[in-house]
Motif scaffolding. Structure first.
Motif, PDB file in Angstrom:
ATOM      1  N   LYS A   1      50.895  30.249  21.028  1.00 16.62           N
ATOM      2  CA  LYS A   1      51.811  30.196  21.732  1.00 16.62           C
ATOM      3  C   LYS A   1      51.533  29.932  23.452  1.00 16.62           C
ATOM      4  N   GLY A   2      50.096  30.075  23.512  1.00 18.76           N
ATOM      5  CA  GLY A   2      49.605  29.864  24.717  1.00 18.76           C
ATOM      6  C   GLY A   2      48.873  30.975  25.384  1.00 18.76           C
ATOM      7  N   SER A   3      48.972  31.067  26.574  1.00 19.72           N
ATOM      8  CA  SER A   3      48.039  32.309  27.438  1.00 19.72           C
ATOM      9  C   SER A   3      48.843  32.451  28.604  1.00 19.72           C
ATOM     10  N   GLN A   4      48.761  33.663  29.248  1.00 20.62           N
ATOM     11  CA  GLN A   4      49.184  33.889  30.574  1.00 20.62           C
ATOM     12  C   GLN A   4      48.077  34.207  31.403  1.00 20.62           C
ATOM     13  N   PHE A   5      47.893  33.596  32.474  1.00 21.95           N
ATOM     14  CA  PHE A   5      46.507  33.990  33.537  1.00 21.95           C
ATOM     15  C   PHE A   5      47.101  34.361  34.788  1.00 21.95           C
ATOM     16  N   ARG A   6      46.372  35.349  35.035  1.00 24.02           N
ATOM     17  CA  ARG A   6      46.511  35.951  36.395  1.00 24.02           C
ATOM     18  C   ARG A   6      45.085  36.125  37.455  1.00 24.02           C
ATOM     19  N   TRP A   7      45.169  35.742  38.446  1.00 22.74           N
ATOM     20  CA  TRP A   7      44.130  36.264  39.156  1.00 22.74           C
ATOM     21  C   TRP A   7      44.283  36.877  40.454  1.00 22.74           C
ATOM     22  N   LEU A   8      43.742  38.092  40.991  1.00 29.09           N
ATOM     23  CA  LEU A   8      44.132  38.944  42.099  1.00 29.09           C
ATOM     24  C   LEU A   8      42.863  39.192  42.723  1.00 29.09           C
ATOM     25  N   ASN A   9      42.920  39.067  44.225  1.00 29.64           N
ATOM     26  CA  ASN A   9      41.828  39.211  45.150  1.00 29.64           C
ATOM     27  C   ASN A   9      42.194  39.746  46.339  1.00 29.64           C
ATOM     28  N   VAL A  10      41.328  41.152  46.560  1.00 32.73           N
ATOM     29  CA  VAL A  10      41.841  41.753  47.946  1.00 32.73           C
ATOM     30  C   VAL A  10      40.654  41.724  48.859  1.00 32.73           C
ATOM     31  N   SER A  11      40.924  41.174  50.156  1.00 35.23           N
ATOM     32  CA  SER A  11      39.875  41.278  50.995  1.00 35.23           C
ATOM     33  C   SER A  11      40.197  41.937  52.494  1.00 35.23           C
ATOM     34  N   LEU A  12      39.177  42.618  52.744  1.00 33.15           N
ATOM     35  CA  LEU A  12      39.340  43.559  54.064  1.00 33.15           C
ATOM     36  C   LEU A  12      38.298  42.949  54.909  1.00 33.15           C
TER      37      LEU A  12
ATOM     38  N   ARG B   1      33.602  44.800  56.253  1.00 36.32           N
ATOM     39  CA  ARG B   1      33.867  43.693  54.990  1.00 36.32           C
ATOM     40  C   ARG B   1      33.923  44.029  53.913  1.00 36.32           C
ATOM     41  N   GLY B   2      34.804  43.992  53.116  1.00 33.24           N
ATOM     42  CA  GLY B   2      34.887  44.216  51.585  1.00 33.24           C
ATOM     43  C   GLY B   2      35.680  43.274  50.796  1.00 33.24           C
ATOM     44  N   SER B   3      35.604  43.374  49.601  1.00 35.31           N
ATOM     45  CA  SER B   3      36.605  42.549  48.766  1.00 35.31           C
ATOM     46  C   SER B   3      36.576  43.071  47.232  1.00 35.31           C
ATOM     47  N   CYS B   4      37.387  42.812  46.332  1.00 35.85           N
ATOM     48  CA  CYS B   4      37.741  43.090  44.868  1.00 35.85           C
ATOM     49  C   CYS B   4      38.409  42.029  44.168  1.00 35.85           C
ATOM     50  N   SER B   5      38.151  41.634  43.349  1.00 39.83           N
ATOM     51  CA  SER B   5      38.678  40.651  42.499  1.00 39.83           C
ATOM     52  C   SER B   5      39.152  41.186  40.990  1.00 39.83           C
ATOM     53  N   TRP B   6      40.199  40.527  40.630  1.00 45.95           N
ATOM     54  CA  TRP B   6      40.438  40.907  39.020  1.00 45.95           C
ATOM     55  C   TRP B   6      40.988  39.710  38.366  1.00 45.95           C
ATOM     56  N   THR B   7      40.630  39.814  37.148  1.00 48.46           N
ATOM     57  CA  THR B   7      40.908  38.315  36.066  1.00 48.46           C
ATOM     58  C   THR B   7      41.790  38.920  34.964  1.00 48.46           C
ATOM     59  N   SER B   8      42.950  38.411  34.730  1.00 48.84           N
ATOM     60  CA  SER B   8      43.590  38.803  33.528  1.00 48.84           C
ATOM     61  C   SER B   8      43.939  37.406  32.794  1.00 48.84           C
TER      62      SER B   8
END
Length: 313
Positions: A129-140, A115-122
């Motif tokens: 003007k505001g902000s652009q939000f992104r969230w990414l997660n990889v799960s194995l 089991r493993g996982s990793c996440s990134w936040t941007s």
């Protein structure tokens, strides 16, 4: 009466007694014959019964041995997982999480081979003007074959189906849509939906893929905060599908087959047991030695980070 005449009755009496004794012996022997025959017959039947019993016992023992013999379970194809934070190329991370490509956070696991996982936040803050939000997660998640639970690829297929079902059953999801993804392992499905939060309108993408006995799940969402434009769902979907293909390729590469991360390739040796559509079978328990990942759920993480971003803007 003469002396000879006196001896005649005595002689006859002796003769009669001898004849009586002989007759008695004959009768006794005659009576004994059926008893002996019966005894012999019982002895013969008893021997046959014992033999039949032994034969029956022998057959029973053989049947019992055959019944208790454990069936052979095919060994799982993949024995390990790649480093979760290294399954995606730098270019892909720069596209999906431009402000967080180098900030991958690996989830805790006591068994990184299962089991493993990793996440990134941007968070791309554009001030007023505001902000652009992104969230990414990889799960194995990798499943081993076992005598009690069955073959690893079948266990993975059941878990894959459950993951797809759960992605389509998120509370508050709007405009949910699911479609198959080609070129990502043995089977893959992309699920997209809209989720309204107080911080903004989030576009969620979940792509689940199975390659042999490993399930890969990509969670990717984005939102325009503080007046920023909401990102295109189609653009996010294409990015998530690209990411899952790279992750699948990294899994096959780690096990000595296929191509490495960043190639976008799929498994070169798909499982014969792969299904064309998600199964509705219930998910079995994953490997007992695997620990639960500490990664947060996509919506919860997005909401938390978005709140911080909204406060800063």
């Amino acid at each position: 009466m003469s002396e000879g005449t006196m001896h005649q009755p005595a002689q006859r009496d002796q003769s009669d007694q001898q004849r009586a004794k002989r007759l008695h012996r004959v009768l006794v022997c005659a009576a004994a014959v059926p008893v002996m025959l019966i005894a012999a017959g019982c002895s013969s039947d008893s021997g046959s019964a014992d033999g039949a019993g032994k034969e029956t016992a022998g057959l029973g023992a053989t049947t019992s041995a055959d019944a208790t013999a454990a069936p052979t379970v095919q060994a799982a194809a993949y024995k390990k997982l790649p480093e979760p934070c290294a399954v995606l190329s730098k270019k892909t991370l720069a596209d999906l999480v431009p402000k967080g490509a180098k900030s991958g956070k690996e989830g805790t696991s006591s068994d990184t081979a299962s089991r493993g996982s990793c996440s990134w936040t941007s968070l791309d803050n554009n001030g007023v003007k505001g902000s652009q939000f992104r969230w990414l997660n990889v799960s194995l998640l990798r499943f081993d074959s076992s005598q009690t639970q069955g073959e690893g690829d079948k266990l993975a297929a059941a878990y894959y189906a459950k993951q797809v079902q759960e992605a389509q059953s998120v509370t508050g999801a709007k405009n949910a849509k699911a479609e198959p993804v080609a070129g990502a392992g043995d089977e893959a499905t992309a699920v997209r939906y809209d989720l309204k939060k107080k911080e903004g309108a989030f576009k969620q993408q979940t792509v689940v893929a199975r390659v042999e006995n490993v399930v890969v799940t990509i969670d990717y969402n984005g939102a325009g905060l503080a007046g920023e434009k909401t990102p295109s769902a189609d653009t996010l979907a294409k990015a998530a599908e690209k990411a899952v293909k790279e992750a699948v390729a990294a899994v096959t590469s780690a096990n000595g087959t296929g191509t490495g991360a960043g190639s976008g390739g799929a498994s070169s040796t798909p499982s014969k047991s792969s299904s064309k559509a998600p199964s509705k079978a219930a998910s079995p328990s994953p490997s007992k030695s695997a620990a639960k990942s500490s990664a947060k759920s996509p919506t919860a993480t997005a909401s938390s980070s978005a709140s911080s971003a909204a406060g800063k803007s």
